[in-house]
Write a protein that holds these residues in place. Sequence first.
Motif, PDB file in Angstrom:
ATOM      1  N   ILE A  83       0.821  -1.213   0.000  1.00  0.00           N
ATOM      2  CA  ILE A  83       0.000   0.000   0.000  1.00  0.00           C
ATOM      3  C   ILE A  83       0.851   1.257   0.000  1.00  0.00           C
ATOM      4  O   ILE A  83       0.506   2.274  -0.595  1.00  0.00           O
ATOM      5  N   LEU A 102      -6.540   3.241   0.852  1.00  0.00           N
ATOM      6  CA  LEU A 102      -6.233   2.158   1.802  1.00  0.00           C
ATOM      7  C   LEU A 102      -7.387   1.165   1.900  1.00  0.00           C
ATOM      8  O   LEU A 102      -7.197  -0.053   1.848  1.00  0.00           O
ATOM      9  N   LEU A 197       0.845   2.760   9.129  1.00  0.00           N
ATOM     10  CA  LEU A 197       1.528   3.130   7.881  1.00  0.00           C
ATOM     11  C   LEU A 197       2.928   3.651   8.145  1.00  0.00           C
ATOM     12  O   LEU A 197       3.827   3.515   7.307  1.00  0.00           O
ATOM     13  N   TYR A 209      -4.426   0.597  10.729  1.00  0.00           N
ATOM     14  CA  TYR A 209      -5.338  -0.232   9.945  1.00  0.00           C
ATOM     15  C   TYR A 209      -5.183  -1.685  10.414  1.00  0.00           C
ATOM     16  O   TYR A 209      -4.134  -2.078  10.938  1.00  0.00           O
TER      17      TYR A 209
END
Length: 509
Positions: A83, A102, A197, A209
């Motif tokens: 990502i 995302l 991230l 996430y």
Amino acid sequence: MKKEISKSHALRRRLLSVLLICLITIMIIFVSVFDIVYKRSTNIVTSHTSKIASKTVDTTAHGFYQVTLGNLQLSLESFGTNICTVLGSLQDIPDIDQELVLETHMMDFFNIDASNKGNDVIGFTYSNGEFHSIPSEPECDRIIQEAVETINIEYAKEPSAHYQGGSFQSELEQYTENCMGTYTMEGQGFVCAWDHLNNYNVLYPDICYGIIMFNQNYYKGLINQIAAEQTDSLLGEMNGLFQKSIYVMIAVIAGMLILFIVISVILSKKLSDPIVSEHDMLVKVNEMKTTFLSDASHELKTPLATMSGYAQNAEMELVSGGDTATVQEKLKRISSEANRMALMVTQILDATRIEEGRMVLELAPCDLDALVRETVETYFAVLNKNNNKLALRIPLELPQVKADSSRLQRVFVNLISNALKHTKNGTILVKAEKEDNFIKATVKDTGSGISEEDMPHIWERYYKGKHSETGTGLGLFICKFIIESHGGKIWAESEVGKGTSFMFTLPVE
């Protein structure tokens, strides 16, 4: 004289009645006790195996959850790398919604169905104290809320076991350099892993996430089913072992009953002679009773006591939740002692047949090597109680002999039994070789040996030697009769403290 004979008959009837009543009483008591132990053991196994199955389910489920969590963390790390690469390629596009990118790529990467049907995986992002479900559906929001509440309950039980201690949200808000995760088997079962991230590119905002897998407790049902099947199998084996043991006991006691009947017939014939005085008849009855009780009752009492002890130990093992393999081993010992009792009873019956001239040989070609090996496989483990080793030296080209294989096997059993009984931590050698028109067989041990005083009497019936406390004294008597009935001869050589060799010859077919 008639009056004396009448008194003798009355005494005979009383004696035989007492012996038979005692034997039948012992048989009833022993079978009843064994049946009670059998039923109690079955009930205990049923209750304890259910507890063991429950513990097995929990242990197996923990392993499954840990493996699932580990795989989920690896997938998140791979996703994080991918990502960040995607976001890097889109950084020149103005007003790009990074969370939307995302979310879209997370659904593709983890194969999350937008309708959330037939899929036990949902994603989420967490920022500013709020969860955002992926896909954004009310049902997904509800599952996330349920997962958070369930995990927080687990955190509250052992706060010191978790990184931030307080709650699940506090761990999500704490930035870490590694992908994190947790699981709980409460409720429908949840596995949750999350990452940031920033772990893959410091230029991106700190977005947390993660993935939640739910409905993971369905494996418990499968494990419970397998555990139930294993429990049923174990109970079936236990039932079979106990039933076989009961059958063996009944057969052995029935053999003893037959033996008593045979002896009663012999006593009846001896005591019915009108020439014998009452005193002589009573002396003979007393001698027969003393011989039988000293040779049969004493020898049979030892394995009976051993079997009773192992049965009680097996019951205690089951009550205390012991290992099933240990219980099975004790049941095997019970079966072994039953076989030993059967050997003793057979010896007494053989001696009776010899005395009455009823032992008939059925001669046929016999392979000595095969017979010895079959004997060793059947009886060596049963008879070997002193940690002895066995060596066989029988040439494959050895000629056959014409013999009664069952009687010849009895000779080897008796000789090997004697060797094992008087040898500790030693070696028993069984060998055979051809000499002229005969096969010479030898059973040699490294045991205590036979004294010069005992050597002339070892072939006599009921003679056990002055230093021997066990045995019926019938083994060598039976061996001598069988070998000489085959046209061979048997003899012994011994040295006190160094061992004994029993040798016999048989004509080649």
